[in-house]
Design a protein around this motif. Structure first.
Motif, PDB file in Angstrom:
ATOM      1  N   UNK A  16      -4.093   9.957   6.956  1.00  0.00           N
ATOM      2  CA  UNK A  16      -3.804  11.373   7.188  1.00  0.00           C
ATOM      3  C   UNK A  16      -3.783  11.790   8.655  1.00  0.00           C
ATOM      4  N   UNK A  17      -4.182  10.892   9.565  1.00  0.00           N
ATOM      5  CA  UNK A  17      -4.300  11.306  10.963  1.00  0.00           C
ATOM      6  C   UNK A  17      -3.524  10.466  11.961  1.00  0.00           C
ATOM      7  N   UNK A  18      -2.973   9.354  11.539  1.00  0.00           N
ATOM      8  CA  UNK A  18      -2.304   8.464  12.480  1.00  0.00           C
ATOM      9  C   UNK A  18      -0.819   8.346  12.191  1.00  0.00           C
ATOM     10  N   UNK A  19      -0.040   8.090  13.236  1.00  0.00           N
ATOM     11  CA  UNK A  19       1.366   7.756  13.010  1.00  0.00           C
ATOM     12  C   UNK A  19       1.454   6.304  12.546  1.00  0.00           C
ATOM     13  N   UNK A  20       2.600   5.895  12.092  1.00  0.00           N
ATOM     14  CA  UNK A  20       2.811   4.498  11.716  1.00  0.00           C
ATOM     15  C   UNK A  20       2.550   3.624  12.942  1.00  0.00           C
ATOM     16  N   UNK A  74       4.829  11.232   9.438  1.00  0.00           N
ATOM     17  CA  UNK A  74       5.271  12.014   8.288  1.00  0.00           C
ATOM     18  C   UNK A  74       4.256  11.879   7.163  1.00  0.00           C
ATOM     19  N   UNK A  75       4.585  12.441   6.018  1.00  0.00           N
ATOM     20  CA  UNK A  75       3.643  12.459   4.884  1.00  0.00           C
ATOM     21  C   UNK A  75       3.620  11.154   4.102  1.00  0.00           C
ATOM     22  N   UNK A  76       4.383  10.139   4.536  1.00  0.00           N
ATOM     23  CA  UNK A  76       4.409   8.872   3.797  1.00  0.00           C
ATOM     24  C   UNK A  76       3.418   7.834   4.328  1.00  0.00           C
ATOM     25  N   UNK A  77       2.657   8.164   5.357  1.00  0.00           N
ATOM     26  CA  UNK A  77       1.736   7.200   5.974  1.00  0.00           C
ATOM     27  C   UNK A  77       0.636   6.814   4.985  1.00  0.00           C
ATOM     28  N   UNK A  78       0.378   5.495   4.893  1.00  0.00           N
ATOM     29  CA  UNK A  78      -0.695   4.969   4.049  1.00  0.00           C
ATOM     30  C   UNK A  78      -1.543   4.005   4.879  1.00  0.00           C
ATOM     31  N   UNK A  79      -2.760   3.758   4.404  1.00  0.00           N
ATOM     32  CA  UNK A  79      -3.630   2.753   5.003  1.00  0.00           C
ATOM     33  C   UNK A  79      -3.320   1.426   4.324  1.00  0.00           C
ATOM     34  N   UNK A  80      -2.552   0.584   4.990  1.00  0.00           N
ATOM     35  CA  UNK A  80      -2.136  -0.700   4.433  1.00  0.00           C
ATOM     36  C   UNK A  80      -3.176  -1.762   4.778  1.00  0.00           C
ATOM     37  N   UNK A 139       6.211   4.719   4.828  1.00  0.00           N
ATOM     38  CA  UNK A 139       6.784   4.158   3.596  1.00  0.00           C
ATOM     39  C   UNK A 139       7.705   2.976   3.896  1.00  0.00           C
ATOM     40  N   UNK A 140       8.593   3.132   4.873  1.00  0.00           N
ATOM     41  CA  UNK A 140       9.566   2.086   5.176  1.00  0.00           C
ATOM     42  C   UNK A 140       8.891   0.803   5.660  1.00  0.00           C
ATOM     43  N   UNK A 141       7.962   0.939   6.611  1.00  0.00           N
ATOM     44  CA  UNK A 141       7.270  -0.247   7.141  1.00  0.00           C
ATOM     45  C   UNK A 141       6.345  -0.860   6.090  1.00  0.00           C
ATOM     46  N   UNK A 142       5.728  -0.027   5.255  1.00  0.00           N
ATOM     47  CA  UNK A 142       4.862  -0.525   4.185  1.00  0.00           C
ATOM     48  C   UNK A 142       5.688  -1.335   3.185  1.00  0.00           C
TER      49      UNK A 142
END
Length: 104
Positions: A20-24, A31-37, A65-68
């Motif tokens: 919720x706090x970092x860019x890719x 954006x809102x698609x960032x996840x902790x991978x 999302x794209x990089x994940x």
């Protein structure tokens, strides 16, 4: 001889902060698609992950999302640099006081 299974370090608060706090950490998108991978299996056993096991929560990176999707599709341009992306994530977490050093 049975090998003892590592106790997995889990911190939902940390993985939520990453998401919720970092860019890719790979492409820089915010954006809102960032996840902790979590660190992928190619570095097992050093990362605590592997078949049927998830890596420790301190071994996560922020991915859009794209990089994940690329990481889960086996894209070497991301997977070969996972530790760099994790260190980038941890550096920001220490700088922001989300992670703290323990010791004397």
């Amino acid at each position: 001889m049975m090998l003892e299974k590592d106790v997995r370090w889990e911190r939902k608060k940390y993985t939520e902060w990453v998401a919720h706090n970092l860019p890719c950490t790979n492409c820089g998108k915010r954006d809102e698609t960032i996840v902790a991978h979590h660190l992928k299996h190619r570095f097992f056993p050093w990362g605590g992950g592997g078949t049927g096991r998830k890596a420790h929560d301190w071994l996560v990176m922020a991915l859009c999302y794209t990089c994940h999707d690329r990481a889960h599709s086996g894209d070497a341009d991301i997977l070969d640099f996972q530790y760099n992306l994790i260190w980038k994530t941890q550096h920001k977490a220490f700088a922001d006081g989300v992670l703290d050093y323990v010791g004397d």
